[in-house]
Enzyme design. Structure first.
Site, PDB file in Angstrom:
ATOM      1  CG  ASP A   7      46.390  34.195  41.099  1.00 40.15           C
ATOM      2  OD1 ASP A   7      45.543  33.990  41.977  1.00 40.15           O
ATOM      3  OD2 ASP A   7      47.173  33.321  40.683  1.00 40.15           O
TER       4      ASP A   7
ATOM      5  CG  ASP B 196      42.407  32.710  44.720  1.00 36.18           C
ATOM      6  OD1 ASP B 196      41.593  32.285  43.875  1.00 36.18           O
ATOM      7  OD2 ASP B 196      43.437  32.099  45.042  1.00 36.18           O
ATOM      8  CD  GLU B 197      42.302  32.193  39.245  1.00 37.97           C
ATOM      9  OE1 GLU B 197      43.031  32.585  38.316  1.00 37.97           O
ATOM     10  OE2 GLU B 197      42.227  30.999  39.586  1.00 37.97           O
TER      11      GLU B 197
END
Length: 355
Positions: free
Chosen positions: A11, A106-107
Protein backbone atom coordinates in the site's frame (compact mmCIF):
# COMPACT_ATOMS: atom_id res chain seq x y z
CA UNK A 1 -6.96 -24.72 9.16
CA UNK A 2 -5.13 -21.57 8.06
CA UNK A 3 -3.70 -21.66 4.56
CA UNK A 4 0.08 -21.62 4.29
CA UNK A 5 0.17 -19.28 1.34
CA UNK A 6 2.53 -16.29 1.39
CA UNK A 7 0.68 -13.10 0.52
CA UNK A 8 2.06 -9.57 0.46
CA UNK A 9 -0.14 -6.49 0.43
CA UNK A 10 1.64 -3.33 -0.74
CA UNK A 11 0.00 0.00 0.00
CA UNK A 12 1.66 3.22 -1.17
CA UNK A 13 1.80 5.98 1.44
CA UNK A 14 -0.54 8.94 0.63
CA UNK A 15 0.15 8.12 -3.02
CA UNK A 16 -1.12 11.17 -4.96
CA UNK A 17 0.26 13.59 -2.40
CA UNK A 18 3.55 11.67 -2.23
CA UNK A 19 4.05 11.97 -5.99
CA UNK A 20 3.48 15.73 -5.80
CA UNK A 21 5.88 16.09 -2.85
CA UNK A 22 8.50 14.09 -4.71
CA UNK A 23 8.19 16.36 -7.74
CA UNK A 24 8.13 19.54 -5.66
CA UNK A 25 10.05 19.12 -2.36
CA UNK A 26 8.78 22.50 -1.07
CA UNK A 27 5.42 20.75 -0.50
CA UNK A 28 6.90 18.03 1.72
CA UNK A 29 6.50 19.70 5.11
CA UNK A 30 3.26 21.63 4.66
CA UNK A 31 -0.32 20.31 4.89
CA UNK A 32 -1.15 19.15 1.37
CA UNK A 33 -4.31 17.66 -0.11
CA UNK A 34 -5.23 16.47 -3.59
CA UNK A 35 -8.76 17.16 -4.78
CA UNK A 36 -11.36 19.88 -4.49
CA UNK A 37 -10.70 23.60 -4.53
CA UNK A 38 -11.29 26.60 -2.33
CA UNK A 39 -13.85 28.03 -4.73
CA UNK A 40 -16.02 25.02 -5.50
CA UNK A 41 -17.57 22.04 -3.79
CA UNK A 42 -15.46 18.89 -3.81
CA UNK A 43 -13.85 16.20 -1.71
CA UNK A 44 -10.32 15.29 -0.70
CA UNK A 45 -8.84 12.40 -2.72
CA UNK A 46 -5.82 12.02 -0.44
CA UNK A 47 -3.64 14.14 1.82
CA UNK A 48 -0.15 13.99 3.31
CA UNK A 49 0.66 13.28 6.94
CA UNK A 50 1.09 16.92 8.02
CA UNK A 51 -2.51 17.46 6.87
CA UNK A 52 -3.68 14.34 8.68
CA UNK A 53 -2.29 15.77 11.91
CA UNK A 54 -5.09 18.36 11.68
CA UNK A 55 -7.74 15.66 11.18
CA UNK A 56 -7.94 15.97 7.40
CA UNK A 57 -8.56 12.64 5.65
CA UNK A 58 -9.44 11.22 2.26
CA UNK A 59 -13.10 11.42 1.16
CA UNK A 60 -13.66 14.44 3.43
CA UNK A 61 -15.57 17.40 1.94
CA UNK A 62 -13.10 20.14 1.02
CA UNK A 63 -14.98 22.73 3.05
CA UNK A 64 -14.69 20.62 6.19
CA UNK A 65 -10.99 20.02 5.55
CA UNK A 66 -10.38 23.77 5.25
CA UNK A 67 -12.16 24.41 8.55
CA UNK A 68 -9.85 21.91 10.25
CA UNK A 69 -6.76 23.24 8.48
CA UNK A 70 -7.21 26.75 6.97
CA UNK A 71 -3.63 26.72 5.67
CA UNK A 72 -4.22 23.49 3.74
CA UNK A 73 -2.55 23.60 0.30
CA UNK A 74 -4.96 22.21 -2.29
CA UNK A 75 -3.97 20.73 -5.65
CA UNK A 76 -6.28 19.46 -8.38
CA UNK A 77 -3.93 16.56 -9.09
CA UNK A 78 -2.73 14.91 -12.28
CA UNK A 79 -4.29 11.50 -12.85
CA UNK A 80 -2.20 10.71 -15.92
CA UNK A 81 0.98 11.25 -13.91
CA UNK A 82 -0.29 9.03 -11.09
CA UNK A 83 -1.24 6.29 -13.57
CA UNK A 84 2.25 6.39 -15.08
CA UNK A 85 3.87 5.99 -11.65
CA UNK A 86 1.41 3.21 -10.80
CA UNK A 87 2.43 1.27 -13.92
CA UNK A 88 6.08 1.67 -12.91
CA UNK A 89 5.33 0.23 -9.48
CA UNK A 90 3.36 -2.70 -10.90
CA UNK A 91 6.28 -3.54 -13.15
CA UNK A 92 8.38 -3.85 -10.00
CA UNK A 93 5.85 -6.29 -8.51
CA UNK A 94 6.09 -8.47 -11.63
CA UNK A 95 9.79 -9.04 -10.99
CA UNK A 96 8.89 -11.07 -7.93
CA UNK A 97 5.72 -12.90 -8.96
CA UNK A 98 3.27 -13.31 -11.85
CA UNK A 99 0.40 -13.41 -9.35
CA UNK A 100 -0.33 -9.72 -8.82
CA UNK A 101 -3.84 -8.45 -8.08
CA UNK A 102 -4.11 -4.64 -8.28
CA UNK A 103 -6.82 -3.16 -6.07
CA UNK A 104 -6.32 0.45 -7.19
CA UNK A 105 -3.52 2.64 -8.46
CA UNK A 106 -1.78 2.56 -5.08
CA UNK A 107 -2.21 -0.94 -3.69
CA UNK A 108 -1.99 -4.59 -4.72
CA UNK A 109 -1.79 -8.16 -3.47
CA UNK A 110 1.20 -10.28 -4.49
CA UNK A 111 1.26 -14.06 -4.03
CA UNK A 112 4.89 -15.12 -3.50
CA UNK A 113 4.13 -18.65 -2.30
CA UNK A 114 6.20 -20.18 -5.09
CA UNK A 115 8.77 -17.41 -5.44
CA UNK A 116 12.43 -18.39 -5.32
CA UNK A 117 13.61 -14.90 -4.40
CA UNK A 118 15.44 -14.68 -1.08
CA UNK A 119 14.99 -18.38 -0.47
CA UNK A 120 11.23 -18.00 -0.60
CA UNK A 121 11.11 -15.59 2.37
CA UNK A 122 8.02 -13.44 1.93
CA UNK A 123 9.31 -11.03 4.58
CA UNK A 124 12.56 -10.42 2.74
CA UNK A 125 10.74 -10.15 -0.58
CA UNK A 126 8.40 -7.50 0.85
CA UNK A 127 11.35 -5.58 2.28
CA UNK A 128 13.10 -5.67 -1.08
CA UNK A 129 10.00 -4.54 -2.96
CA UNK A 130 9.80 -1.52 -0.66
CA UNK A 131 13.51 -0.82 -1.16
CA UNK A 132 13.26 -0.98 -4.95
CA UNK A 133 10.13 1.20 -5.05
CA UNK A 134 11.94 3.86 -3.04
CA UNK A 135 15.11 3.61 -5.14
CA UNK A 136 13.31 3.75 -8.51
CA UNK A 137 10.38 6.07 -7.79
CA UNK A 138 11.40 8.06 -4.73
CA UNK A 139 8.20 6.96 -2.97
CA UNK A 140 7.63 4.99 0.21
CA UNK A 141 5.33 1.99 0.54
CA UNK A 142 3.97 0.04 3.49
CA UNK A 143 3.71 -3.75 3.34
CA UNK A 144 1.84 -6.48 5.14
CA UNK A 145 2.87 -10.14 4.96
CA UNK A 146 0.48 -12.91 6.01
CA UNK A 147 -0.90 -16.32 5.00
CA UNK A 148 -3.93 -14.76 3.26
CA UNK A 149 -5.27 -11.59 1.66
CA UNK A 150 -7.48 -10.49 4.55
CA UNK A 151 -4.65 -10.52 7.08
CA UNK A 152 -2.05 -9.11 4.67
CA UNK A 153 -4.23 -6.06 4.01
CA UNK A 154 -4.73 -5.44 7.72
CA UNK A 155 -1.01 -5.96 8.37
CA UNK A 156 0.01 -3.33 5.82
CA UNK A 157 -1.79 -0.71 7.91
CA UNK A 158 -0.11 -1.67 11.19
CA UNK A 159 3.17 0.23 10.71
CA UNK A 160 2.16 3.01 8.32
CA UNK A 161 3.77 5.02 6.90
CA UNK A 162 6.87 3.40 5.39
CA UNK A 163 6.52 0.24 7.46
CA UNK A 164 6.49 -3.54 7.27
CA UNK A 165 4.39 -5.85 9.45
CA UNK A 166 4.46 -9.64 9.33
CA UNK A 167 1.90 -12.15 10.60
CA UNK A 168 3.35 -15.65 10.45
CA UNK A 169 1.04 -18.71 10.34
CA UNK A 170 1.87 -19.40 13.98
CA UNK A 171 0.86 -15.88 15.00
CA UNK A 172 -2.53 -15.80 13.28
CA UNK A 173 -4.63 -16.99 16.22
CA UNK A 174 -3.10 -14.56 18.71
CA UNK A 175 -3.36 -11.67 16.22
CA UNK A 176 -7.03 -12.14 15.32
CA UNK A 177 -8.06 -12.66 18.96
CA UNK A 178 -7.17 -9.03 19.67
CA UNK A 179 -8.38 -7.70 16.32
CA UNK A 180 -11.38 -5.31 16.51
CA UNK A 181 -14.29 -6.53 14.41
CA UNK A 182 -14.54 -3.04 12.92
CA UNK A 183 -11.28 -3.71 11.06
CA UNK A 184 -12.75 -6.63 9.11
CA UNK A 185 -13.44 -5.54 5.50
CA UNK A 186 -17.19 -5.29 5.03
CA UNK A 187 -17.89 -4.43 8.65
CA UNK A 188 -18.92 -0.80 8.43
CA UNK A 189 -19.72 1.49 11.33
CA UNK A 190 -23.39 0.49 11.34
CA UNK A 191 -22.58 -3.23 11.50
CA UNK A 192 -19.93 -2.58 14.15
CA UNK A 193 -22.58 -0.84 16.27
CA UNK A 194 -24.94 -3.79 15.92
CA UNK A 195 -22.15 -6.18 16.89
CA UNK A 196 -21.27 -4.04 19.90
CA UNK A 197 -24.88 -4.10 21.11
CA UNK A 198 -24.55 -7.89 21.24
CA UNK A 199 -21.32 -7.56 23.22
CA UNK A 200 -19.18 -8.42 20.18
CA UNK A 201 -16.28 -6.01 19.72
CA UNK A 202 -13.27 -8.24 18.94
CA UNK A 203 -12.76 -11.35 16.86
CA UNK A 204 -12.39 -13.50 19.97
CA UNK A 205 -15.98 -12.61 20.93
CA UNK A 206 -17.35 -14.27 17.79
CA UNK A 207 -15.97 -17.64 18.91
CA UNK A 208 -18.10 -17.46 22.06
CA UNK A 209 -21.27 -16.41 20.26
CA UNK A 210 -23.90 -18.94 19.22
CA UNK A 211 -24.22 -19.46 15.47
CA UNK A 212 -28.00 -18.99 15.64
CA UNK A 213 -27.53 -15.51 17.13
CA UNK A 214 -25.12 -14.48 14.39
CA UNK A 215 -27.38 -15.80 11.63
CA UNK A 216 -30.42 -14.11 13.17
CA UNK A 217 -28.77 -10.69 13.27
CA UNK A 218 -26.39 -10.81 10.30
CA UNK A 219 -27.78 -13.40 7.89
CA UNK A 220 -25.37 -14.48 5.16
CA UNK A 221 -22.66 -12.27 6.63
CA UNK A 222 -22.41 -14.60 9.65
CA UNK A 223 -20.27 -17.10 7.73
CA UNK A 224 -17.77 -14.41 6.73
CA UNK A 225 -17.63 -13.06 10.29
CA UNK A 226 -16.84 -16.51 11.66
CA UNK A 227 -14.12 -17.21 9.10
CA UNK A 228 -12.42 -13.83 9.36
CA UNK A 229 -12.55 -14.00 13.16
CA UNK A 230 -10.52 -17.20 12.90
CA UNK A 231 -8.10 -15.64 10.41
CA UNK A 232 -9.48 -17.72 7.53
CA UNK A 233 -9.61 -16.37 3.98
CA UNK A 234 -9.48 -18.83 1.08
CA UNK A 235 -9.66 -16.22 -1.69
CA UNK A 236 -6.77 -16.60 -4.14
CA UNK A 237 -4.79 -13.71 -5.56
CA UNK A 238 -6.26 -13.11 -9.00
CA UNK A 239 -4.37 -11.42 -11.80
CA UNK A 240 -6.03 -8.37 -13.31
CA UNK A 241 -9.09 -9.24 -15.33
CA UNK A 242 -11.57 -7.31 -17.43
CA UNK A 243 -14.30 -5.94 -15.21
CA UNK A 244 -17.72 -5.28 -16.71
CA UNK A 245 -18.52 -2.78 -13.99
CA UNK A 246 -17.13 -1.15 -10.86
CA UNK A 247 -18.82 0.48 -7.92
CA UNK A 248 -18.31 1.90 -4.46
CA UNK A 249 -20.83 2.13 -1.67
CA UNK A 250 -21.03 3.02 2.01
CA UNK A 251 -23.42 1.98 4.76
CA UNK A 252 -23.97 5.12 6.81
CA UNK A 253 -23.47 5.31 10.57
CA UNK A 254 -26.83 7.13 10.90
CA UNK A 255 -29.70 7.04 8.42
CA UNK A 256 -29.96 10.26 6.39
CA UNK A 257 -33.24 12.17 6.02
CA UNK A 258 -31.86 15.48 4.71
CA UNK A 259 -31.10 15.65 0.98
CA UNK A 260 -27.98 17.80 1.33
CA UNK A 261 -26.49 15.25 3.72
CA UNK A 262 -27.08 12.61 1.07
CA UNK A 263 -25.27 14.79 -1.49
CA UNK A 264 -22.30 15.03 0.89
CA UNK A 265 -22.28 11.25 1.43
CA UNK A 266 -22.31 10.66 -2.32
CA UNK A 267 -19.56 13.23 -2.86
CA UNK A 268 -17.34 11.49 -0.33
CA UNK A 269 -17.45 8.31 -2.46
CA UNK A 270 -16.29 10.05 -5.65
CA UNK A 271 -12.50 9.91 -4.95
CA UNK A 272 -12.74 6.16 -4.32
CA UNK A 273 -14.63 5.64 -7.57
CA UNK A 274 -12.06 7.74 -9.44
CA UNK A 275 -9.31 5.42 -8.21
CA UNK A 276 -11.21 2.34 -9.37
CA UNK A 277 -12.01 3.94 -12.71
CA UNK A 278 -8.36 4.87 -13.27
CA UNK A 279 -7.44 1.28 -12.52
CA UNK A 280 -9.57 0.09 -15.46
CA UNK A 281 -7.30 1.62 -18.10
CA UNK A 282 -8.85 2.92 -21.31
CA UNK A 283 -12.14 1.01 -21.26
CA UNK A 284 -15.11 2.75 -22.83
CA UNK A 285 -17.63 3.92 -20.26
CA UNK A 286 -21.23 3.02 -21.05
CA UNK A 287 -23.34 3.82 -17.98
CA UNK A 288 -23.24 5.60 -14.64
CA UNK A 289 -25.60 4.95 -11.75
CA UNK A 290 -26.55 5.89 -8.20
CA UNK A 291 -27.75 3.32 -5.68
CA UNK A 292 -29.67 4.07 -2.47
CA UNK A 293 -30.84 1.68 0.22
CA UNK A 294 -33.55 2.98 2.54
CA UNK A 295 -34.32 2.46 6.22
CA UNK A 296 -36.88 -0.23 5.35
CA UNK A 297 -34.13 -2.04 3.32
CA UNK A 298 -35.73 -1.29 -0.02
CA UNK A 299 -33.13 -0.27 -2.55
CA UNK A 300 -33.20 1.53 -5.87
CA UNK A 301 -30.72 2.24 -8.65
CA UNK A 302 -31.03 5.07 -11.15
CA UNK A 303 -28.69 5.22 -14.10
CA UNK A 304 -28.13 6.87 -17.43
CA UNK A 305 -25.95 6.28 -20.44
CA UNK A 306 -22.67 8.21 -20.33
CA UNK A 307 -19.27 8.15 -21.99
CA UNK A 308 -17.63 10.22 -19.23
CA UNK A 309 -18.11 10.46 -15.48
CA UNK A 310 -17.96 13.43 -13.13
CA UNK A 311 -19.42 14.12 -9.72
CA UNK A 312 -21.88 16.61 -11.22
CA UNK A 313 -23.30 13.94 -13.55
CA UNK A 314 -24.34 11.78 -10.60
CA UNK A 315 -26.34 14.51 -8.84
CA UNK A 316 -29.48 14.38 -11.09
CA UNK A 317 -29.51 10.59 -10.65
CA UNK A 318 -29.27 11.01 -6.88
CA UNK A 319 -32.22 13.39 -6.95
CA UNK A 320 -34.34 10.85 -8.83
CA UNK A 321 -33.36 8.06 -6.43
CA UNK A 322 -34.06 10.31 -3.42
CA UNK A 323 -37.61 10.91 -4.63
CA UNK A 324 -38.29 7.16 -4.32
CA UNK A 325 -37.58 7.02 -0.57
CA UNK A 326 -41.24 7.30 0.53
CA UNK A 327 -40.34 9.26 3.67
CA UNK A 328 -37.76 6.65 4.67
CA UNK A 329 -34.22 7.55 5.65
CA UNK A 330 -31.24 6.51 3.53
CA UNK A 331 -28.92 3.92 5.08
CA UNK A 332 -26.60 3.21 2.12
CA UNK A 333 -25.27 5.29 -0.78
CA UNK A 334 -23.45 3.86 -3.81
CA UNK A 335 -21.97 4.92 -7.14
CA UNK A 336 -21.70 2.57 -10.12
CA UNK A 337 -20.05 2.52 -13.55
CA UNK A 338 -20.72 0.11 -16.42
CA UNK A 339 -18.28 -0.43 -19.29
CA UNK A 340 -18.70 -1.33 -22.93
CA UNK A 341 -18.63 -5.11 -23.30
CA UNK A 342 -19.19 -7.58 -26.16
CA UNK A 343 -22.49 -8.48 -24.51
CA UNK A 344 -23.70 -5.44 -22.57
CA UNK A 345 -26.83 -7.28 -21.53
CA UNK A 346 -24.78 -9.24 -19.03
CA UNK A 347 -23.49 -6.41 -16.87
CA UNK A 348 -23.03 -7.85 -13.42
CA UNK A 349 -24.55 -4.80 -11.73
CA UNK A 350 -28.38 -4.81 -11.83
CA UNK A 351 -28.87 -1.42 -13.49
CA UNK A 352 -32.36 0.07 -13.78
CA UNK A 353 -32.00 2.15 -16.95
CA UNK A 354 -33.31 5.72 -16.74
CA UNK A 355 -32.18 7.00 -20.16
Amino acid sequence: MVSQRKIIHIDMDCFFAAVEMRDNPTLANIPLAIGGSRSSRGVIATCNYPARAFGVRSAMPTGQALKLCPQLHLMAGNMEKYKTVSRQIRAIFQRYSDLVEPLSLDEAFIDVSDSSHFGGSATRIAADIRRVILAETGLTASAGVAPNKFLAKIASDENKPDGLFVITPGEVSAFVEKLPLAKIPGVGSKTAERLARLGLTHCKDIANCELAVLVKHFGAMADSLIKRSQGIDERPVRVERQAKSVGVEQTLAVDIDVYQNCVEALSSLWPKLQLRLANQGDKGLQKIGVKLKFSDFRQTTVECQAQTASLEQFLPLLQQAWQRRQQQGVRLVGLQLGFNTPNPGQLCLPFDLQA
